[in-house]
Write a protein that holds these residues in place. Structure first.
Motif, PDB file in Angstrom:
ATOM      1  N   GLY A 253       0.818  -1.206   0.000  1.00 40.20           N
ATOM      2  CA  GLY A 253       0.000   0.000   0.000  1.00 40.20           C
ATOM      3  C   GLY A 253       0.849   1.252   0.000  1.00 40.20           C
ATOM      4  N   SER A 254       0.209   2.367  -0.354  1.00 41.48           N
ATOM      5  CA  SER A 254       0.900   3.654  -0.422  1.00 41.48           C
ATOM      6  C   SER A 254       0.072   4.739   0.246  1.00 41.48           C
ATOM      7  CB  SER A 254       1.149   4.059  -1.888  1.00 41.48           C
ATOM      8  OG  SER A 254       2.050   3.187  -2.526  1.00 41.48           O
ATOM      9  N   VAL A 255       0.762   5.783   0.707  1.00 40.32           N
ATOM     10  CA  VAL A 255       0.113   6.977   1.226  1.00 40.32           C
ATOM     11  C   VAL A 255       0.609   8.166   0.422  1.00 40.32           C
ATOM     12  CG1 VAL A 255       1.876   7.251   3.036  1.00 40.32           C
ATOM     13  CG2 VAL A 255      -0.329   8.389   3.271  1.00 40.32           C
ATOM     14  N   ILE A 256      -0.324   9.040   0.029  1.00 39.01           N
ATOM     15  CA  ILE A 256      -0.003  10.216  -0.773  1.00 39.01           C
ATOM     16  C   ILE A 256      -0.521  11.439  -0.037  1.00 39.01           C
ATOM     17  CG2 ILE A 256      -0.337  11.382  -2.994  1.00 39.01           C
ATOM     18  CD1 ILE A 256      -0.947   8.540  -4.153  1.00 39.01           C
ATOM     19  N   THR A 257       0.376  12.314   0.390  1.00 41.31           N
ATOM     20  CA  THR A 257      -0.002  13.471   1.196  1.00 41.31           C
ATOM     21  C   THR A 257       1.134  14.479   1.202  1.00 41.31           C
ATOM     22  OG1 THR A 257      -0.721  14.201   3.399  1.00 41.31           O
ATOM     23  CG2 THR A 257       0.886  12.412   3.310  1.00 41.31           C
ATOM     24  N   ALA A 258       0.792  15.727   1.529  1.00 39.14           N
ATOM     25  CA  ALA A 258       1.818  16.753   1.723  1.00 39.14           C
ATOM     26  C   ALA A 258       2.119  16.971   3.195  1.00 39.14           C
ATOM     27  CB  ALA A 258       1.359  18.070   1.094  1.00 39.14           C
ATOM     28  N   VAL A 259       1.422  16.242   4.074  1.00 41.41           N
ATOM     29  CA  VAL A 259       1.478  16.506   5.516  1.00 41.41           C
ATOM     30  C   VAL A 259       2.293  15.435   6.225  1.00 41.41           C
ATOM     31  CG1 VAL A 259       0.073  16.796   7.591  1.00 41.41           C
ATOM     32  CG2 VAL A 259      -0.749  17.687   5.404  1.00 41.41           C
ATOM     33  N   ASP A 260       3.307  15.865   6.968  1.00 40.56           N
ATOM     34  CA  ASP A 260       4.182  14.918   7.674  1.00 40.56           C
ATOM     35  C   ASP A 260       3.402  13.979   8.576  1.00 40.56           C
ATOM     36  OD1 ASP A 260       6.544  15.749   6.553  1.00 40.56           O
ATOM     37  OD2 ASP A 260       7.053  17.142   8.147  1.00 40.56           O
ATOM     38  N   LEU A 261       2.403  14.518   9.263  1.00 42.51           N
ATOM     39  CA  LEU A 261       1.597  13.712  10.174  1.00 42.51           C
ATOM     40  C   LEU A 261       1.028  12.486   9.477  1.00 42.51           C
ATOM     41  CD1 LEU A 261      -0.197  13.283  12.750  1.00 42.51           C
ATOM     42  CD2 LEU A 261      -1.892  14.689  11.586  1.00 42.51           C
ATOM     43  N   ILE A 262       0.452  12.681   8.309  1.00 42.19           N
ATOM     44  CA  ILE A 262      -0.189  11.580   7.585  1.00 42.19           C
ATOM     45  C   ILE A 262       0.876  10.611   7.060  1.00 42.19           C
ATOM     46  CG2 ILE A 262      -1.814  10.982   5.761  1.00 42.19           C
ATOM     47  CD1 ILE A 262      -2.980  12.676   8.037  1.00 42.19           C
ATOM     48  N   LYS A 263       2.017  11.135   6.646  1.00 43.72           N
ATOM     49  CA  LYS A 263       3.118  10.256   6.236  1.00 43.72           C
ATOM     50  C   LYS A 263       3.553   9.381   7.405  1.00 43.72           C
ATOM     51  CE  LYS A 263       5.004  13.492   2.826  1.00 43.72           C
ATOM     52  NZ  LYS A 263       6.144  14.384   2.493  1.00 43.72           N
ATOM     53  N   GLY A 264       3.577   9.969   8.604  1.00 46.04           N
ATOM     54  CA  GLY A 264       3.989   9.208   9.785  1.00 46.04           C
ATOM     55  C   GLY A 264       3.014   8.106  10.132  1.00 46.04           C
TER      56      GLY A 264
END
Length: 414
Positions: A253-264
């Motif tokens: 799976g992958s995560v796509i975001t500009a926000v560090d919180l969501i990447k974490g």
């Protein structure tokens, strides 16, 4: 079946008198969200368990199906993972905003929409002046950064700056939790010692930052100054199992975001972070780049979590017209091209779920703990009677009201 969750951060709202008593989702032009509602099934989801703050760190972890009572440690440790800081035993990681203080009040939580380049220079400056073997500032993105306190105690009470616009800052300074004033947590310092250290850093930052060349220039250009740090939501390293160990349907799976919180959150959930050039977390983010990244990821991955921050930022700023625009951008520039691409993937069908993580009502300018509307569509689903996507219509949805953490079980069992 593959799964795509699209999050419009803070997109849900309350009825606004100037919009004829409609919510922003009801007022905005959202033909593709409405199309999914007409062709799919809807409901409402509790994303914030009782006793937890209605922040994105709580809501997005809950959306991914985690039990907050078991895994939640605060926003700081999640963002540490996204920044690439591997927490050590005894580390307290706490979110560190660079904010704007004006006339003894919190003017905004983002330092006048500080750029990442400006912020990194300010963080380096703070490390030079205030850092020590026990204190370290770590650069993130825009105004969102991290403070590491070696041996810090997480049992402190902090006031998130985005929840307190226009309020005097001094009464909101860090305090020890009741009953923890002189207690240690394992080998940590006491909660009062931790609060005292953070408050001292806040005051010292306010003495240093206004005289940095970046703020001198911002002041000359009549821009908001980035003149104080503000810390909140700290904790220790969380224990989260990857999604692949919880759901056999998700191998990758992958995560796509500009926000560090969501990447974490994605990091601890075992999702690969996809970097999109020009992704900002604001209304000027690279929508088309995020779409292309999501489509490419779905070709090889089982699960994609696509997060768009823009509506939340507009809600915090109290900007009705901008929030309407961000909702319409998500519909036209995110959902439309993705739906038109994957609707023809008959041999490898994609299930799409669209929802906010929490409401950020534009007239309140902060998060609230209320259920959010969601829509689920995949080829062949039997639709319910709902034909538009908004807070009120989804009350009549097939799925009804789902408890926190229940969306993932619903999607994995389709």
């Amino acid at each position: 079946m593959k799964h795509l969750i699209i999050i419009g951060d803070g997109m849900a709202d309350h009825k606004v008198e100037s919009l004829g008593g409609k919510t922003l989702l009801q007022y905005a032009s959202t033909p593709y969200m409405d199309l999914l509602a007409k062709m799919g099934r809807t409901g409402r989801l509790i994303t914030v368990p009782k006793g937890f703050p209605p922040g994105s760190e709580v809501a997005n972890t809950s959306i991914l199906g985690y039990n907050l009572e078991e895994v939640f440690q605060g926003r700081g440790p999640i963002e540490a993972a996204s920044i690439g800081y591997e927490m050590e035993k005894g580390d307290l990681a706490i979110r560190c905003n660079i904010i704007c203080i004006d006339k003894e009040r919190i003017k905004n939580h983002h330092g006048g929409h500080l750029s990442t380049l400006e912020a990194c220079e300010l963080i380096d400056y703070l490390n030079e002046k205030l850092g020590s073997p026990k204190i370290k500032f770590i650069s993130g993105i825009q105004y969102r950064h991290l403070l590491i306190i070696k041996g810090g105690n997480k049992h402190i009470v902090c006031a998130p700056p985005h929840d307190n616009p226009d309020k005097p800052w001094r009464p909101l300074m860090v305090k020890p939790e009741e009953g923890w004033e002189d207690k240690k947590d394992g080998d940590s310092m006491t909660a009062k010692q931790t609060a005292d250290i953070i408050n001292d850093l806040i005051i010292k930052s306010q003495a240093l930052l206004p005289f940095h060349p970046i703020n001198i220039k911002r002041r000359a250009n009549h821009m908001d100054e980035a003149n104080s740090i503000w810390t909140w939501s700290g904790g220790y390293r969380p224990a989260m199992l990857p999604l692949s160990q919880r759901f056999p349907q998700i191998k990758t799976g992958s995560v796509i975001t500009a926000v560090d919180l969501i990447k974490g959150i994605g990091h601890y959930a075992g999702l690969k972070a996809v970097e999109v050039p020009g992704a900002t977390g604001l209304s000027n983010t690279n929508y088309e780049g995020k779409v292309q990244a999501a489509i490419e990821a779905l070709k090889t991955e089982d699960f994609v979590f696509l997060h768009v921050e823009a509506s939340d930022e507009a809600g915090h700023d109290g900007d009705i017209s901008l929030k309407l625009k961000t909702i319409e951008y998500l519909d036209q520039r995110i959902l439309k091209p993705i739906y038109e691409e994957v609707v023809s993937w008959h041999n490898d069908p994609v299930c799409i779920a669209v929802l906010p993580d929490h409401p950020t009502p534009v007239e309140i300018r902060t998060h609230v703990s209320e259920p959010v509307p969601f829509v689920v569509w995949y080829p062949g689903i039997t639709p319910d009677e709902v034909t538009t996507y908004d807070e009120e219509s989804c009350l009549k949805g097939y799925y009804g009201l789902i408890d926190e953490g229940g969306l993932m079980d619903l999607l994995m069992n389709l």
